[in-house]
Structure formats: C-alpha cells, structure tokens
Design a protein around this motif. Structure first.
Motif, mmCIF file in Angstrom:
data_model
loop_
_atom_site.group_PDB
_atom_site.id
_atom_site.type_symbol
_atom_site.label_atom_id
_atom_site.label_comp_id
_atom_site.label_asym_id
_atom_site.label_seq_id
_atom_site.Cartn_x
_atom_site.Cartn_y
_atom_site.Cartn_z
ATOM 1 N N LEU A 156 0.873 -1.275 -0.099
ATOM 2 C CA LEU A 156 0.023 -0.144 0.123
ATOM 3 C C LEU A 156 0.834 1.264 -0.046
ATOM 4 O O LEU A 156 0.616 2.178 -0.634
ATOM 5 N N GLU A 157 2.060 1.259 0.896
ATOM 6 C CA GLU A 157 2.663 2.354 0.645
ATOM 7 C C GLU A 157 3.663 2.629 -0.568
ATOM 8 O O GLU A 157 3.690 3.584 -1.061
ATOM 9 N N MET A 158 3.774 1.422 -1.419
ATOM 10 C CA MET A 158 4.681 1.516 -2.534
ATOM 11 C C MET A 158 3.552 2.347 -3.736
ATOM 12 O O MET A 158 4.188 2.761 -4.571
ATOM 13 N N ILE A 159 2.223 1.846 -3.517
ATOM 14 C CA ILE A 159 1.140 2.515 -4.518
ATOM 15 C C ILE A 159 1.183 4.031 -4.059
ATOM 16 O O ILE A 159 1.349 4.787 -5.101
ATOM 17 N N GLU A 160 1.087 4.418 -2.843
ATOM 18 C CA GLU A 160 1.071 5.828 -2.394
ATOM 19 C C GLU A 160 2.460 6.738 -3.042
ATOM 20 O O GLU A 160 2.098 7.683 -3.481
ATOM 21 N N LEU A 161 3.505 5.970 -2.888
ATOM 22 C CA LEU A 161 4.905 6.639 -3.518
ATOM 23 C C LEU A 161 5.158 6.411 -4.831
ATOM 24 O O LEU A 161 5.905 6.914 -5.293
ATOM 25 N N GLY A 162 4.121 5.863 -5.601
ATOM 26 C CA GLY A 162 4.445 5.756 -6.996
ATOM 27 C C GLY A 162 5.389 4.609 -7.411
ATOM 28 O O GLY A 162 5.740 4.689 -8.540
ATOM 29 N N LYS A 163 5.543 3.816 -6.591
ATOM 30 C CA LYS A 163 6.453 2.569 -6.963
ATOM 31 C C LYS A 163 5.886 1.365 -7.473
ATOM 32 O O LYS A 163 6.500 0.518 -8.089
ATOM 33 N N ILE A 164 4.571 1.339 -7.232
ATOM 34 C CA ILE A 164 3.697 0.302 -7.912
ATOM 35 C C ILE A 164 2.577 1.117 -8.794
ATOM 36 O O ILE A 164 1.899 1.717 -8.063
ATOM 37 N N GLU A 165 2.589 0.946 -9.970
ATOM 38 C CA GLU A 165 1.813 1.753 -10.672
ATOM 39 C C GLU A 165 1.044 0.851 -11.746
ATOM 40 O O GLU A 165 0.236 1.399 -12.879
ATOM 41 N N ASP A 166 1.161 -0.339 -11.780
ATOM 42 C CA ASP A 166 0.745 -1.293 -12.721
ATOM 43 C C ASP A 166 -0.818 -1.606 -12.388
ATOM 44 O O ASP A 166 -1.043 -1.889 -11.022
ATOM 45 N N ALA A 167 -1.940 -1.361 -13.144
ATOM 46 C CA ALA A 167 -3.086 -1.318 -12.845
ATOM 47 C C ALA A 167 -3.702 -2.751 -12.270
ATOM 48 O O ALA A 167 -4.349 -3.015 -11.300
ATOM 49 N N LYS A 168 -3.364 -3.937 -12.978
ATOM 50 C CA LYS A 168 -3.784 -5.028 -12.443
ATOM 51 C C LYS A 168 -3.233 -5.402 -10.992
ATOM 52 O O LYS A 168 -3.678 -6.006 -10.084
ATOM 53 N N THR A 169 -1.920 -4.728 -10.711
ATOM 54 C CA THR A 169 -1.331 -4.945 -9.476
ATOM 55 C C THR A 169 -1.822 -4.205 -8.349
ATOM 56 O O THR A 169 -2.170 -4.769 -7.237
ATOM 57 N N ILE A 170 -2.298 -3.105 -8.628
ATOM 58 C CA ILE A 170 -2.878 -1.991 -7.752
ATOM 59 C C ILE A 170 -4.272 -2.785 -7.263
ATOM 60 O O ILE A 170 -4.818 -2.720 -6.167
ATOM 61 N N MET A 171 -5.011 -3.352 -8.442
ATOM 62 C CA MET A 171 -6.622 -4.038 -8.118
ATOM 63 C C MET A 171 -6.085 -5.142 -7.273
ATOM 64 O O MET A 171 -6.890 -5.305 -6.392
ATOM 65 N N ALA A 172 -5.262 -5.903 -7.546
ATOM 66 C CA ALA A 172 -4.916 -7.137 -6.676
ATOM 67 C C ALA A 172 -4.529 -6.556 -5.278
ATOM 68 O O ALA A 172 -5.113 -7.274 -4.317
ATOM 69 N N ILE A 173 -3.851 -5.668 -5.009
ATOM 70 C CA ILE A 173 -3.499 -5.332 -3.655
ATOM 71 C C ILE A 173 -4.709 -4.520 -2.847
ATOM 72 O O ILE A 173 -4.915 -5.175 -1.665
ATOM 73 N N TYR A 174 -5.359 -3.943 -3.442
ATOM 74 C CA TYR A 174 -6.710 -3.672 -3.056
ATOM 75 C C TYR A 174 -7.592 -4.280 -2.850
ATOM 76 O O TYR A 174 -8.431 -4.492 -1.703
ATOM 77 N N TYR A 175 -7.619 -5.684 -3.310
ATOM 78 C CA TYR A 175 -8.548 -6.675 -3.099
ATOM 79 C C TYR A 175 -8.043 -7.573 -1.919
ATOM 80 O O TYR A 175 -8.552 -7.752 -0.995
ATOM 81 N N TRP A 176 -6.634 -7.460 -1.796
ATOM 82 C CA TRP A 176 -6.146 -8.011 -0.738
ATOM 83 C C TRP A 176 -6.503 -7.486 0.572
ATOM 84 O O TRP A 176 -6.569 -7.968 1.533
#
Length: 183
Positions: A156-176
C-alpha cells in the motif's frame, strides 16, 4: 438510445507476436463516419500469490512501452498450451515465473484492461497454499524477472509513493486489503 456502431470496412494494419492492430471505418448511431483503431490481444491472467507468511509475490521486470522497470504480480497471456483455459494458464504462469504451485486457486475478477483501444480480457486469481514445484516449466526466453515478497502495508505504501503503477497489481493489492478488512 442506440449505441452500436456499424463497421463498413476493416483492415489489419499490423500482425505481431503479441498483438494485431485493426483499423475500422464505422458509421456511428448518428450517421457519422468515424475511424476506430483496435488492438487485438489474447486473453490474459494475473495472479495474486500469497505466501504462508502473508506476503505477496511481486516481479520486477523491464517494460518497453514505458522504458522502465515495473513491480507487478505474475501474469501472462493464454496461448496454445492452455487450450483457452485460463486456470491452466494461471497454473502455468505461476510455475514459469515464480516456481510455485498453489494448493488453492480462486478467481477474483475478470475485466478488460484498456477498453478504449484494446480487447484484452484479463482474469485475476488468488493463489494460496504455495508450494515449490517439483517440475519447473521453461521460462519465456525474453523474460528477465526478479522476485520480491512484500507485506500488505508495504504494498500500500509503494502504491502511495508511485513505486507500484501497474493497474492489475494495484487492483490485486486493494482486493487483498479488502480481504483483511472482511476478515
């Protein structure tokens, strides 16, 4: 209200290893002519793979379209080895890219990845009960992957910092994250 457009001509302008590009001339419901450029892509899968100690497996790899590396969940397209079976593709890709197999594989969701120009349809799976494979499938010749295991707070921190920008990965993390909230 009518939404469907009527194609009046179509031409494949590019046929590649990964995609085909089609240019259509269409008549809109209001009677106007328009051009549509469509990228055809094989169906694809992605996997939220969770370890027994509750970390997700991410892959770092080079992505030519953005000329940079990304952190992503394991993913791949269905091909002739899968006979149009997304579950088979998920199991195969998990083996090829992570060297794990899952005791439990559950469908999370299916969706179009970039509906404005592409017909790629992706299914995301949750993989748990991971065990090292006894038979390693060959990796794709053009893939260069580094694997990481990341906790949910770190993801979640990596999404916030822009270190994870891939849509499918962000969707999976939010599902988690939602799995944690629901218990």
């Amino acid at each position: 209200m009518e939404f469907a457009e009527r194609p009046i001509s179509s031409k494949t302008v590019f046929h590649g290893h990964l995609i085909d590009v089609e240019v259509q001339q269409v008549i809109t419901p209001s009677g106007k002519k328009a051009q549509r450029e469509i990228v055809h892509h094989a169906p694809a899968i992605a996997i939220l793979a969770l370890t027994d100690d509750n970390k997700m497996i991410l892959e770092k790899q080079w992505r030519a379209p953005i000329a940079n590396t990304t952190l992503e969940i394991p993913a791949g397209k269905l091909d002739q080895r899968d006979a149009d079976n997304a579950v088979h593709a998920a199991k195969r890709e998990l083996n090829e890219e992570t060297r794990y197999e899952a005791t439990n594989l559950k469908k999370i969701s299916s969706f179009y990845t970039s509906i404005g120009c592409m017909d790629e349809y992706m299914t995301i799976y949750l993989a748990t009960g991971l065990k090292r494979v006894t038979h390693e499938l060959p990796q794709d010749q053009d893939e260069n992957l580094a694997l990481y295991e990341i906790t949910l707070p770190k993801a979640l921190e990596m999404i916030e910092l822009g270190k994870i920008e891939d849509a499918k990965t962000i969707m999976a993390i939010y599902y988690w994250q939602g799995m944690k909230i629901r218990g």
